[in-house]
Design a protein around this motif. Structure first.
Motif: not given
Length: 1446
Positions: A74-89
């Protein structure tokens, strides 16, 4: 954990700070995210999880690994996932490298996550600088594997770039690939050389991957010439240049520490990153780039700037002995890169910026020759500095390109310190590639440069031979000579800061080619700091024209402000010269391209003129630019070349005239107060009116006056000098004493030393309108000067010691003193001898200063010795005596010695009044001291005669002097002398008889006049000769001639008299082998020869109807003039006398009309006499416009005679006759030319058997001239006199040969005639009624041409439809077709008759082939008509039957 609640997820979210909680949560997180009931808390848990991975321990790395494997659709989950990746970095700085590495490995694994590329895109967006480096490290890790991962790495890299939409810092990525790794896996790496090669390949792939769609589009637009939206392309080019700089650094510093790469592989890597390797090496692994884009991609990556570090490192690599790239290869590579970068030049891109001067030494060090190290040279021997010739000149060319793009640093250093490079720079700037360069104007300097080059070459040759001899002595023991030397042709001296060397021819061609392709000269000329162009212009000054400057201005784009004003001035002069030389062509004949170029050039000229006028007359005009513009033109006014001076005046006229830009408009009329001089000299309004009106005129007054003072000594046009003098009298700055002295001295030198100009300006015969104004100007200048000098104090130093040698100190009786140059004094006296000008002037003021009434003249003393100086030398006194100013004459005659009086009285050009005063002074001298006066008289006969002549002129006085001369003459009288009339001169005082003469030898009719002339004018003086002196023999001849002249005046003309005998004797001597010596003797003894020639001339005028005497006299005059007309023979009375006779010859040899002159000319030709004199008379009368009333037969006879004797005046006479004849129509001249051609052909036939070769030659020369006139008079050949012209073209020659001119005339007829001319000609040929026999070959060739030559058929359709048959226009009647058949048969018959062969079968075969060749012509004229064919066939059958009956 399967049935969890939201609260549990919230608990885990709150406890994610514990690594155990993170490990526990990440294992089920993917399932929770995909559960619709738990989506929101699961998202919060994911965010908390990523934000708390801040330790980068083993547990966190496992968490990150698990996070990477989560798959979300799902695009909503995928977009949230990318935000989380940024926080991980953001959670830990090491998470970035781990994340990148895990994502790439997951992408290469079998369980590939489809979200990998999106994650990677997010990582790259988050850390654009660091992420590419970690990505590069991952690719390094891949390449260290034992298995070859290059193909997979290339594919992965392309996919990453594609999926991330090129949002990657390529320079950072490539720099990361080139970083040295210290890990054990890298230190112990097994395939180090493979690793280097594969990294190089990834670098090239990365550079090509930087070509986005926008870059590609901009590159295509650039190729099309569109200069918009280039920012993307320029950014890409700079990116590639930076990557290449880093890659060369990597190969220079990092690669040698990784592994000792083989020489071949190392050079391959270097060439590959610089995109100079073979194209297949870039796509051989996976065929990328695709075939459609390969060449374009490779070109985009190669056509990039070359950075300074890149170039310097390549040179350093070449100089390093530890790296595999040799000096020759490094030079070749650097040269290629420099030229490639230079070819990409653009105003918005710096393609070759270099600031380090060390580059010059590095390039030159590459070409140094090093002898083998194992060879020991003799102790104490210092080998010369040598360079490999090919590399040496390649180095200069490379530096030339770099200098052109970096004039401030490299260019300035080259100009100041490297003469050879400076010479090459001048070559490309001037577009002249000769040696010595054209910028060296002085011939002496050029010669010195050539000689120095020869000396250097010789010394270089000796040094190389000696060096090679030492090398050979240590190795092969061979004796080295110039013939077996190996190094002589390969080496040259390495002295870069020494004298400029001559480039080899191939290098000169390379320089020319480089300049044409890279516009190096334009770049150097455009540099204003330093200003190379201005340096050359100032060095050349006005010594020669600089057309290369005009080319530079013509090719300059945009504003003219970037060029120095000297360039603009030169272009203006160049255009003025072209306008003066241009011939007005027919506008219709000019092509559109020529017209466009002409318009462009005129527009450029108007723009240029406007720019220069703005610099002089505009509101922003300043002192510097005004001086620069005027100085450029003014310096040329004193050029030694007249053309250069005229151009300079034209340029000044253009830039100083405010109306110069307005074509077709009249110039504004000058104001009344300025118009007086301008009206006298209308062509010099720019100087007399426009120049003083300049806003900054005061700034250029001194410069202008100095230039004009120099110009008056070089200028040869009197009117121009007049304008200069008038200007100097009005505007010369005389505030400073030194400037005033220079002005006076320059004007004085003009007056004293340039007598020809002065005579022309003030001659009584020329009556120049500006003479009064010029004389007034002279007087104004000197009057102002003398007044100023008389005010100076006696002890005041006006001159330095070195200048004082020609200075005189003057003291007047009134007490005034002055010190001035003696030439200035003489010049003022000369001016006074000219008399006063009309109107107001300072003449009488100046006269009163130098020659005060009833007061003594000023005394003069030499400044350096204080001795009294001679103020008025004899030559100046003679000028004063010749003057009409009585005060000057009286001053000149004061205190004269007897010898001076005698000298002056014998001078020419003295007015009667002055001569009377001279004679009176001589009378006083006789009364005072007759003995000394008599001693100074060398020839009393001559002097007495001179006094009598002056009395005849009207002079008075001198009777006492004449009495002295007469009393001392011998009193003997000859019997002939007693009968001679005595001439008396009645005077108020007494009657003085003519002087008596000594007894002269008589001249009888039988005397040998030739021998007598040899006695008068001996070739060599014989001391043993005791005959009468030459003067007595000459007087005897003069006496005899005088008697005959008296009888001729009375009408008693004697045949075979003294005059004709004497003239024949002179003519005989002139035809002898000693003619030149005799004429020179007459030239030396002009006192004897001139009276004889004058008497012969008088006799010739009395008997002008005697053509024989006149012709012989003019012939004698011409031959004597020819001997004397030699630069080595100085001008003398005899030479001047003969010149005057020759000038009057055209008037002497006049006839009653042109016909009479032609009759005399015909007689001269008939009797084989020299026709030159009567021929000149004819031409003179024709030139004078007299009517030509001679019959055509007479003219033809004369022309034929002139052709026979091969007269050099034939062409000139024929031209005059044609010009006169065409005034009444062209028929007469055409008929005359045709008759001459026909007559010449007949004579040629008669004489052909006697002398074929010479006759053909003469015929060719004469007939060619006649044919040219025929073409000029009648371009259609047969339109003026058709019958005669057709006979000329088609008549059968009796010699059965074709005249040489006939094919040419036939070609003219068919190419230049209209159908209205051709059709009657065809009808006449095919008609039976004619009075001459046709030449069948000429007629048939003409008929063939009429049907085949395309020019005749212009206007017809070129594309004929297939079903339409073209109709033949030339329709012949049956009788004309039969005539055509007869011509074909006649040609065959004539061919067999003229054939020298006796073989009948061969003759028949030749006749058949000739007929067969003409059958297509017959067929075309039959036009496929059966009726025509039938009639022709019947006629041929009848002919065959007639032949059979015979």
């Amino acid at each position: 954990m399967d049935n969890v609640s939201r609260n549990l997820l919230r608990l885990l979210t709150a406890t994610c700070g514990y690594k155990e909680a993170r490990l526990l949560a990440v294992q089920r997180l993917e399932m929770w995210l995909q559960n619709p009931k738990l989506t929101r808390p699961a998202q919060d848990l994911l965010m908390s999880l990523c934000m708390n991975c801040s330790t980068h321990g083993a547990d966190d790395m496992e968490v990150i690994s698990s996070l990477i494997k989560i798959r979300l659709k799902p695009k909503v989950l995928l977009n949230h996932y990318m935000l989380c990746v940024r926080e991980l970095l953001n959670a830990h700085r090491d998470n970035l490298g781990t994340m990148v590495k895990l994502v790439i490995f997951n992408e290469l694994s079998n369980a590939r996550n489809p979200n990998n590329m999106q994650v990677l895109h997010t990582v790259l967006q988050h850390s654009p600088e660091q992420a590419p480096k970690f990505l590069a490290m991952v690719f390094q890790d891949l390449l260290t594997n034992k298995d070859d991962y290059l193909r997979a790495s290339r594919a992965l890299l392309r996919e990453i770039i594609k999926q991330t939409k090129h949002e990657i810092n390529f320079q950072s990525f490539c720099f990361g690939l080139m970083q040295e790794r210290k890990e054990a896996t890298y230190v112990d790496m097994e395939f180090k050389e493979r690793f280097v090669i594969q990294v190089t390949d990834l670098l090239t792939v990365s550079m090509m991957l930087g070509i986005t769609a926008q870059v590609k589009e901009a590159g295509i637009a650039w190729d099309k010439g569109e200069k918009k939206n280039l920012e993307v392309l320029r950014s890409f080019q700079n990116q590639i240049a930076s990557i290449q700089r880093d890659a060369v650094w990597w190969l220079h510093t990092v690669v040698p520490t990784i592994s000792k790469v083989g020489a071949k592989d190392y050079v391959h890597c270097l060439h590959k990153v610089l995109f100079t390797e073979q194209p297949e090496t870039y796509y051989k692994w996976d065929n990328w780039p695709p075939e459609s884009d390969r060449n374009f991609f490779l070109r985009l990556c190669s056509e990039v700037p070359l950075l300074e570090d890149t170039l310097m490192r390549i040179l350093v690599i070449g100089l390093s002995r530890d790296l595999p790239l040799g000096p020759a290869d490094a030079m070749e590579l650097a040269d290629h890169l420099v030229k490639r970068a230079a070819a990409v030049q653009s105003d918005d891109l710096e393609v070759l910026r270099v600031e380090r001067i060390q580059l010059i030494d590095a390039v030159l060090n590459l070409c140094t020759y090093h002898h083998p190290e194992n060879i020991q040279l003799p102790a104490g021997y210092q080998p010369p500095n040598l360079a490999i010739s090919t590399l040496y000149w390649k180095a200069w060319l490379l530096l030339l390109v770099v200098a052109a793009f970096n004039p401030q640093k490299i260019g300035s250093a080259a100009w100041d310190g490297y003469p050879t490079l400076k010479m090459l720079m001048e070559m490309v700037m001037t577009n002249n590639y000769t040696y010595p360069p054209c910028t060296i104007a002085d011939e002496d300097t050029k010669t010195e440069m050539i000689n120095r080059e020869l000396q250097i070459s010789q010394r270089e040759k000796q040094e190389i031979l000696a060096f090679e001899s030492h090398l050979a002595a240590a190795s092969t023991k061979q004796t080295i000579t110039e013939s077996n030397s190996l190094l002589l042709s390969q080496l040259t001296s390495l002295d870069p800061q020494g004298p400029p060397r001559r480039p080899p021819p191939q290098v000169q061609e390379q320089v020319k080619s480089l300049n044409q392709s890279l516009r190096l000269g334009h770049l150097l000329c455009r540099s204003r700091s330093p200003d190379f162009l201005l340096n050359i212009i100032q060095r050349q000054a006005s010594s020669q024209s600089m057309p290369w400057l005009a080319d530079l201005v013509q090719s300059s784009e945009g504003s003219l402000d970037v060029l120095p004003v000297q360039c603009l001035c030169e272009f203006l002069l160049h255009d003025a010269a072209d306008d003066g030389l241009a011939v007005e062509d027919d506008e219709d004949a000019e092509s559109k391209e020529q017209k466009a170029k002409k318009r462009q050039r005129q527009q450029k000229q108007r723009q240029l003129l406007g720019r220069l006028q703005d610099l002089l007359l505009g509101s922003k005009a300043d002192e510097q630019t005004t001086c620069e513009v005027l100085d450029y033109f003014l310096r040329r006014l004193s050029s030694s070349q007249a053309a250069s001076r005229v151009l300079a005046m034209k340029g000044l006229s253009l830039v100083l005239s405010e109306g110069g830009l307005k074509d077709g408009e009249e110039r504004e009329q000058p104001m009344e107060e300025d118009s007086a001089d301008a009206e006298l000299l209308p062509g010099y309004q720019w100087l007399l009116q426009d120049l003083p009106k300049l806003p900054l005129f005061d700034s250029v007054r001194g410069m202008t006056s100095t230039a004009l003072q120099q110009a008056i000594h070089m200028e040869t046009d009197p009117q121009t000098i007049s304008a200069y003098l008038i200007y100097l009298s009005q505007h010369a700055p005389i505030e400073e004493q030194a400037a005033h002295n220079d002005l006076a001295l320059d004007i004085a030198r003009l007056i004293v030393e340039r007598s020809t100009i002065m005579n022309n300006l003030f001659s009584k015969h020329s009556s120049r309108p500006e003479s009064n104004a010029v004389l007034s100007a002279f007087l104004t200048i000197f009057s102002t000067y003398i007044k100023r000098m008389r005010k100076t104090k006696e002890g005041e130093d006006l001159y330095s010691w070195s200048e004082s040698q020609d200075q005189v100190f003057l003291r007047w009786t009134t007490g005034e003193t002055a010190t001035m140059h003696i030439l200035v004094v003489h010049a003022m006296v000369i001016l006074l001898t000219l008399g006063p000008p009309k109107g107001e002037s300072d003449f009488y003021a100046l006269l009163s200063i130098w020659f005060p009434e009833k007061k003594p003249l000023p005394t003069a003393f030499l400044v350096d010795t204080s001795e009294e100086a001679l103020l008025l030398p004899d030559w100046l006194k003679l000028r004063m005596i010749r003057s009409e100013v009585s005060r000057l004459v009286d001053a000149a005659l004061q205190d004269l010695e007897p010898q001076q009086l005698l000298l002056f009285v014998q001078s020419f050009g003295i007015p009667v009044s002055s001569m009377s005063k001279l004679l009176q002074y001589l009378d006083q001298a006789v009364s005072h001291d007759p003995e000394s006066l008599e001693q100074n008289i060398m020839d009393k006969h001559y002097m007495a005669h001179l006094v009598e002549v002056q009395h005849e002129r009207g002079a008075t006085g001198g009777h006492t002097f004449h009495s002295l001369l007469s009393s001392s003459l011998p009193s003997q009288r000859d019997s002939l002398e007693t009968s001679k009339a005595k001439v008396t001169l009645e005077t108020p005082h007494s009657s003085v008889k003519m002087r008596a003469t000594t007894q002269l030898p008589s001249v009888g009719p039988e005397d040998d006049l030739t021998g007598m002339l040899l006695q008068i004018f001996p070739i060599k003086v014989d001391p043993r000769w005791h005959g009468p002196p030459p003067s007595q023999l000459s007087l005897a001849l003069q006496q005899a001639l005088a008697k005959e002249l008296m009888r001729a005046r009375q009408g008693q003309i004697q045949q075979g008299g003294m005059a004709i005998r004497l003239l024949q004797a002179v003519a005989t001597l002139l035809t002898s082998t000693h003619a030149g010596l005799i004429v020179m003797s007459m030239h030396r003894s002009h006192v004897l020869s001139c009276p004889l020639m004058r008497q012969l001339h008088l006799y010739q005028r009395l008997v002008s109807q005697d053509i024989a005497f006149s012709s012989l006299f003019l012939k004698v005059v011409d031959e004597m003039s020819m001997w004397l007309d030699n630069p080595t023979v100085e001008v003398g009375p005899l030479k001047s006398l003969l010149k005057s006779f020759a000038g009057q010859s055209t008037h002497i040899q006049r006839h009653s009309d042109v016909r009479t002159a032609f009759i005399h000319l015909a007689e001269a030709l008939a009797f084989r006499r020299d026709p030159e004199v009567p021929l000149r008379a004819v031409m003179t009368m024709l030139k004078a416009g007299e009517r030509c009333n001679a019959e055509a037969e007479l003219i033809g006879k004369v022309l034929q005679g002139l052709m026979e004797v091969k007269s050099p005046y034939l062409e000139e006479l024929l031209s005059l006759l044609m010009t006169v004849g065409t005034q009444n129509g062209a028929a007469g001249p055409v008929a005359m030319v045709i008759s001459l051609l026909l007559q010449e052909s007949e004579e040629r036939t008669v004489k052909k058997e006697l002398d074929t070769k010479s006759e053909v030659t003469k015929s060719g020369l004469n007939s060619g001239l006649l044919v040219d006139w025929l073409e000029h008079l009648d371009p259609e050949v047969t339109s003026v006199c058709p019958d005669m012209q057709q006979k000329l073209l088609f008549a059968l020659n009796k010699a059965r040969g074709t005249p040489a001119y006939r094919p040419y005339l036939l070609a003219l007829l068919t190419h230049q005639s209209n159908w209205s001319t051709l059709l009657p000609c065809i009808s006449a040929l095919l008609s039976k009624h004619r009075d001459y026999k046709l030449d069948p070959s000429s007629a048939l060739d003409f008929l063939w041409a009429c049907s085949h030559i395309p020019r005749i058929w212009q206007g017809r359709d070129q594309k004929i439809p297939q079903k339409k048959t073209e109709k033949f226009v030339l329709r012949l009647s049956s009788e004309e077709l039969i005539s055509l058949v007869d011509l074909i048969l006649s040609e065959s018959k004539l061919s067999s008759v003229n054939s020298p062969s006796d073989d009948k079968s061969g003759l028949d075969q030749a006749s058949c082939s000739l007929i067969q060749s003409r059958l297509p012509l017959l067929h075309s004229y039959c036009d496929g008509s059966l009726e025509n064919i039938k009639k022709v066939s019947e006629y041929l059958i009848n002919c065959t039957m007639k032949w059979d009956d015979r």
